[in-house]
Scaffold this active site. Structure first.
Site, PDB file in Angstrom:
ATOM      1  N   SER A 136      22.748 -55.351 -12.708  1.00  0.00           N
ATOM      2  CA  SER A 136      21.818 -55.326 -13.828  1.00  0.00           C
ATOM      3  C   SER A 136      21.061 -56.645 -13.947  1.00  0.00           C
ATOM      4  O   SER A 136      21.588 -57.719 -13.617  1.00  0.00           O
ATOM      5  CB  SER A 136      22.579 -55.069 -15.132  1.00  0.00           C
ATOM      6  N   TYR A 160      14.705 -54.691 -15.613  1.00  0.00           N
ATOM      7  CA  TYR A 160      14.011 -54.529 -16.882  1.00  0.00           C
ATOM      8  C   TYR A 160      12.693 -55.297 -16.784  1.00  0.00           C
ATOM      9  O   TYR A 160      12.686 -56.459 -16.368  1.00  0.00           O
ATOM     10  CB  TYR A 160      14.822 -55.108 -18.043  1.00  0.00           C
ATOM     11  N   THR A 186      14.293 -49.570 -14.912  1.00  0.00           N
ATOM     12  CA  THR A 186      14.719 -48.924 -16.152  1.00  0.00           C
ATOM     13  C   THR A 186      13.548 -48.879 -17.127  1.00  0.00           C
ATOM     14  O   THR A 186      12.932 -49.896 -17.417  1.00  0.00           O
ATOM     15  CB  THR A 186      15.912 -49.667 -16.770  1.00  0.00           C
ATOM     16  N   LYS A 276      14.743 -45.169 -13.646  1.00  0.00           N
ATOM     17  CA  LYS A 276      15.943 -44.860 -14.425  1.00  0.00           C
ATOM     18  C   LYS A 276      15.592 -44.722 -15.907  1.00  0.00           C
ATOM     19  O   LYS A 276      14.945 -45.597 -16.478  1.00  0.00           O
ATOM     20  CB  LYS A 276      16.993 -45.962 -14.246  1.00  0.00           C
ATOM     21  N   HIS A 300      20.555 -43.713 -21.085  1.00  0.00           N
ATOM     22  CA  HIS A 300      21.096 -45.070 -21.191  1.00  0.00           C
ATOM     23  C   HIS A 300      22.519 -45.058 -21.769  1.00  0.00           C
ATOM     24  O   HIS A 300      22.902 -45.940 -22.544  1.00  0.00           O
ATOM     25  CB  HIS A 300      20.183 -45.943 -22.052  1.00  0.00           C
TER      26      HIS A 300
END
Length: 422
Positions: A136, A160, A186, A276, A300
């Site tokens: 992540s 992100y 994402t 995603k 999520h």
């Protein structure tokens, strides 16, 4: 009348086999865990409340998460009999590369807060099992450390999009140079969801010490020993942050990101691109038109919009419409190997597990993640055998019925417009 006799020593000997005690406490605990729920129980016992609740919790009333899990409970399997299932093949090709199992480790943030080994344990376990590991943007191990922990395996990077695009793309460039083969973009976090457990627990980075947290930590000394005797908890891909998690997310995330931004990011990445956070068929079609390689049907983990669509319910429709155009990955709510098998049968090419992975990590570090993978592997192979299938390719919609619990009272105008004519 029953005839009785005095038992002979040679008759008693086979009944008097005593198992040698396991002196390693961690191994003893993990060996006793027969499913992911058992790992969760161990994790809760060994992890302070704020860290455990960050994993366990979801947004607002946590309805999205509860519904996603219930959806996997509400299925009926249809086994075929008299099939040769002496050997079961769980391998596949996903996003251009091999996987030994139909699941990988989902990207999770703040991971070293759950257990000090963090992403390094997850990446090492994934590599040993032949499955992908996803790092992540909010991870607590660097891109380079994950690559070193899983040098021969498949590493994916989850992005992100921040307001500072240069910093976002600097991470993307580092991941590409480190050999990560897939980028997970994402798209369901324009702002942070209302994760009320974190607010109530005063969740900050680093964790805030209050009388309540100290009292909660007393029966969990190992967590604090690990926390205090290892590198300070920080985001290895970001600057240090001192404040609440929600404040950090709202500072970073960019609510202006649109489809043009997604196209631009895709053009910067040399490997596979997966979007995603897809939650409608319409959005799945739009990103497919952009030429991405795959999508993750996900809400999520229930941590953003409460009452969001259930990804597992959306799966069959998206698979029918777009299964030939891109690869479909499913997450949210998966807690067993049977859940994974059901997802593959209804059209998913692959699945991701997040909380199950973190429960294993909290229960026993790297060994706990290994145990989680072993549990899911055994459940997958057993379920496939009982269904009468010897490979993932043999699984299909004929093997699973989704039972109705939450049926819409009426279809929306948009849904009606998407219905095929004729």
């Amino acid at each position: 009348m029953v005839q009785r006799r005095i038992p002979k020593v040679r008759d008693l000997a086979p009944l008097m086999q005593f198992k040698a005690p396991e002196l390693n406490g961690r191994k003893r605990r993990l060996d006793a865990a027969l499913n992911v729920e058992d790992l969760r129980t161990i994790a809760k016992r060994r992890t302070p409340k704020a860290a455990f609740d960050y994993t366990e919790g979801a947004a607002e009333k946590e309805l999205s998460l509860a519904r996603a899990r219930q959806a996997f409970e509400d299925i009926e399997f249809h086994p075929a009999i008299l099939r040769d299932v002496s050997a079961v093949d769980t391998s596949a090709t996903v996003l251009g590369g091999p996987v030994a199992l139909p699941f990988g480790i989902a990207p999770t943030g703040f991971t070293r807060m759950m257990q000090t080994e963090g992403e390094v344990a997850g990446a090492g376990a994934a590599g040993a099992a032949g499955i992908p590991f996803s790092l992540s943007t909010m991870g607590t191990a660097s891109i380079e450390d994950v690559a070193a922990a899983n040098p021969g395996g498949r590493n994916w990077f989850q992005l992100y999009m921040w307001k500072d695009r240069d910093r976002s793309m600097a991470l993307v460039d580092r991941a590409a140079k480190a050999g990560f083969d897939t980028l997970l973009v994402t798209v369901d976090v324009p702002v942070a969801g209302a994760r009320l457990r974190d607010t109530r627990n005063g969740m900050t980075i680093p964790p805030s010490l209050t009388p309540k947290t100290v009292i909660n930590a007393i029966p969990r000394p190992q967590w604090w020993i690990d926390f205090l005797t290892t590198e300070p908890l920080a985001f290895a891909s970001l600057d240090r942050w001192s404040g609440t998690v929600a404040d950090l997310l709202n500072t970073m995330f960019d609510p202006t990101v649109d489809f043009d931004d997604l196209r631009w990011v895709s053009e910067q990445w040399p490997g596979k691109v997966v979007v995603k956070g897809i939650q409608t068929l319409e959005d799945a079609r739009r990103v497919a038109d952009l030429g991405v390689d795959g999508i993750v049907l996900s809400n999520h983990g229930g941590r953003q919009l409460d009452r969001a669509p259930i990804p597992f319910h959306l799966l069959p429709e998206v698979a029918r419409e777009l299964g030939n155009d891109l690869e479909i990955v499913l997450d949210t709510g998966i807690m067993s190997g049977a859940d994974v098998v059901a997802a593959i049968a209804l059209g998913a090419d692959f699945t991701l597990v997040g909380r199950a992975y973190l429960y294993g990590l909290m229960a026993g570090g790297r060994e706990g993640v290994d145990r989680m993978i072993a549990i899911l592997t055994a459940e997958i192979t057993r379920t496939m055998r009982l269904l009468g299938v010897a490979s993932l390719d043999e699984l299909g919609p004929q093997h699973v019925t989704q039972l109705s619990r939450l049926a819409p009272l009426q279809r929306s105008a948009r849904a009606e417009s998407e219905r095929p004519v004729g």
